[in-house]
Design an enzyme around this catalytic site. Sequence first.
Site, PDB file in Angstrom:
ATOM      1  N   LYS A 144       0.122   4.395  -0.191  1.00 18.30           N
ATOM      2  CA  LYS A 144      -0.394   5.615   0.452  1.00 18.30           C
ATOM      3  C   LYS A 144      -0.029   6.847  -0.408  1.00 18.30           C
ATOM      4  O   LYS A 144      -0.066   6.745  -1.629  1.00 18.30           O
ATOM      5  CB  LYS A 144       0.135   5.720   1.887  1.00 18.30           C
ATOM      6  CG  LYS A 144      -0.126   4.430   2.673  1.00 18.30           C
ATOM      7  CD  LYS A 144       0.234   4.519   4.130  1.00 18.30           C
ATOM      8  CE  LYS A 144       0.014   3.165   4.798  1.00 18.30           C
ATOM      9  NZ  LYS A 144       0.300   3.142   6.209  1.00 18.30           N
ATOM     10  N   HIS A 193      -9.254   1.366   5.362  1.00 21.57           N
ATOM     11  CA  HIS A 193      -7.934   1.569   5.978  1.00 21.57           C
ATOM     12  C   HIS A 193      -8.072   2.541   7.154  1.00 21.57           C
ATOM     13  O   HIS A 193      -8.867   3.481   7.087  1.00 21.57           O
ATOM     14  CB  HIS A 193      -6.938   2.117   4.948  1.00 21.57           C
ATOM     15  CG  HIS A 193      -5.532   2.059   5.466  1.00 21.57           C
ATOM     16  ND1 HIS A 193      -5.033   3.001   6.319  1.00 21.57           N
ATOM     17  CD2 HIS A 193      -4.559   1.131   5.295  1.00 21.57           C
ATOM     18  CE1 HIS A 193      -3.792   2.666   6.650  1.00 21.57           C
ATOM     19  NE2 HIS A 193      -3.479   1.542   6.040  1.00 21.57           N
ATOM     20  N   GLU A 242      -5.063  -4.934  10.609  1.00 24.74           N
ATOM     21  CA  GLU A 242      -3.971  -3.991  10.865  1.00 24.74           C
ATOM     22  C   GLU A 242      -4.222  -3.277  12.188  1.00 24.74           C
ATOM     23  O   GLU A 242      -5.009  -2.321  12.238  1.00 24.74           O
ATOM     24  CB  GLU A 242      -3.924  -2.920   9.769  1.00 24.74           C
ATOM     25  CG  GLU A 242      -3.625  -3.424   8.395  1.00 24.74           C
ATOM     26  CD  GLU A 242      -3.036  -2.325   7.515  1.00 24.74           C
ATOM     27  OE1 GLU A 242      -1.883  -2.472   7.091  1.00 24.74           O
ATOM     28  OE2 GLU A 242      -3.704  -1.311   7.270  1.00 24.74           O
ATOM     29  N   ASN A 297       0.862  -1.188   0.000  1.00 25.01           N
ATOM     30  CA  ASN A 297       0.000   0.000   0.000  1.00 25.01           C
ATOM     31  C   ASN A 297       0.897   1.236   0.000  1.00 25.01           C
ATOM     32  O   ASN A 297       1.529   1.553   1.002  1.00 25.01           O
ATOM     33  CB  ASN A 297      -0.900  -0.037   1.245  1.00 25.01           C
ATOM     34  CG  ASN A 297      -1.754   1.221   1.357  1.00 25.01           C
ATOM     35  OD1 ASN A 297      -1.897   1.972   0.376  1.00 25.01           O
ATOM     36  ND2 ASN A 297      -2.317   1.453   2.527  1.00 25.01           N
TER      37      ASN A 297
HETATM   38  P1  13P Z   1       3.469   0.021   7.692  1.00 26.75           P
HETATM   39  O1  13P Z   1       3.867  -1.268   6.997  1.00 26.75           O
HETATM   40  O2  13P Z   1       4.272   1.192   7.252  1.00 26.75           O
HETATM   41  O3  13P Z   1       3.401  -0.164   9.171  1.00 26.75           O
HETATM   42  O4  13P Z   1       1.969   0.349   7.207  1.00 26.75           O
HETATM   43  C1  13P Z   1       0.986  -0.616   7.255  1.00 26.75           C
HETATM   44  C2  13P Z   1      -0.182  -0.130   6.513  1.00 26.75           C
HETATM   45  O5  13P Z   1      -0.885   0.781   6.944  1.00 26.75           O
HETATM   46  C3  13P Z   1      -0.495  -0.752   5.230  1.00 26.75           C
HETATM   47  O6  13P Z   1      -1.774  -0.432   4.807  1.00 26.75           O
END
Ligand code: 13P
Length: 247
Positions: free
Chosen positions: A9, A96, A165, A7
């Site tokens: 972002k 998310h 998560e 992901n």
């Molecule tokens: P990190 O792997 O940077 O902790 O992020 C996890 C995340 O939010 C994936 O969607």
Amino acid sequence: MRYFIGNWKMFGVPKSINILNKINSFYLKDKHQKKYRVFITPPYTLLESYAKYFKKKKILIGSQNCYQKDIFSSNTAAISPYMIKSVGAKFTLVGHSDNRSEGDTDLMLKNKVSLALRNNLKVVYCIGENKIDKKNNKTFSVLKKQLSRVLDRKLNKKNIIIAYEPVWSIGTGKIPTKTELNKTIIYIKKVLKGIFKKKNISVLYGGSVDGNTVGVFKEIKEIDGFLIGGASKSSKKFIDIIKNYYR
Ligand code: 13P
């Protein structure tokens, strides 16, 4: 089947495709390739070009979110599941914690999931407790609500993947203990079985997954893959996760 989902972002410009080219080359040579799939969510700006480029390749391109109404509407900056599908994307994340914290409600998420599925997109539905929930021993009740208020039996479960998560683990380097995580994943699978009357929905883990922490996670057989943030922005770090998982 295992899933390694990156992901991105708010990361990526057109030339960032180099990162995916390297991951794709690794995948094509990897002797374990039949055991897993790689999905990546670039930002909306790159969705169409990357989806076209990877159409005949092994990496699946999807969106980080979608709007809760479909086709077209007068909502500034909104992108519908139909629009996402129309540029060749194959899946979308929904729920998310970044979007939940900006106001996504259960009802909005329910609409997003059902509209995305109706457009034949796979859905990676994200759930997870925050630090306070965890401190108050509310993890299971929070997860149960996030699952049961949004998912229901009539949905096309074949196209649903769950990503657990814990919010306190995202980008912090903190990870759950093996025992804790094992119990939580088993609990999520139990709730899913109650909703869908089926056993086989994949549940991924996300939160500070990298080449080192994956060594801990791989011992938990109930985890069907990973949702990876920070480490998915570097081909080397992403490939290290896969390599160390199968080592
Ligand atoms: P990190 O792997 O940077 O902790 O992020 C996890 C995340 O939010 C994936 O969607």
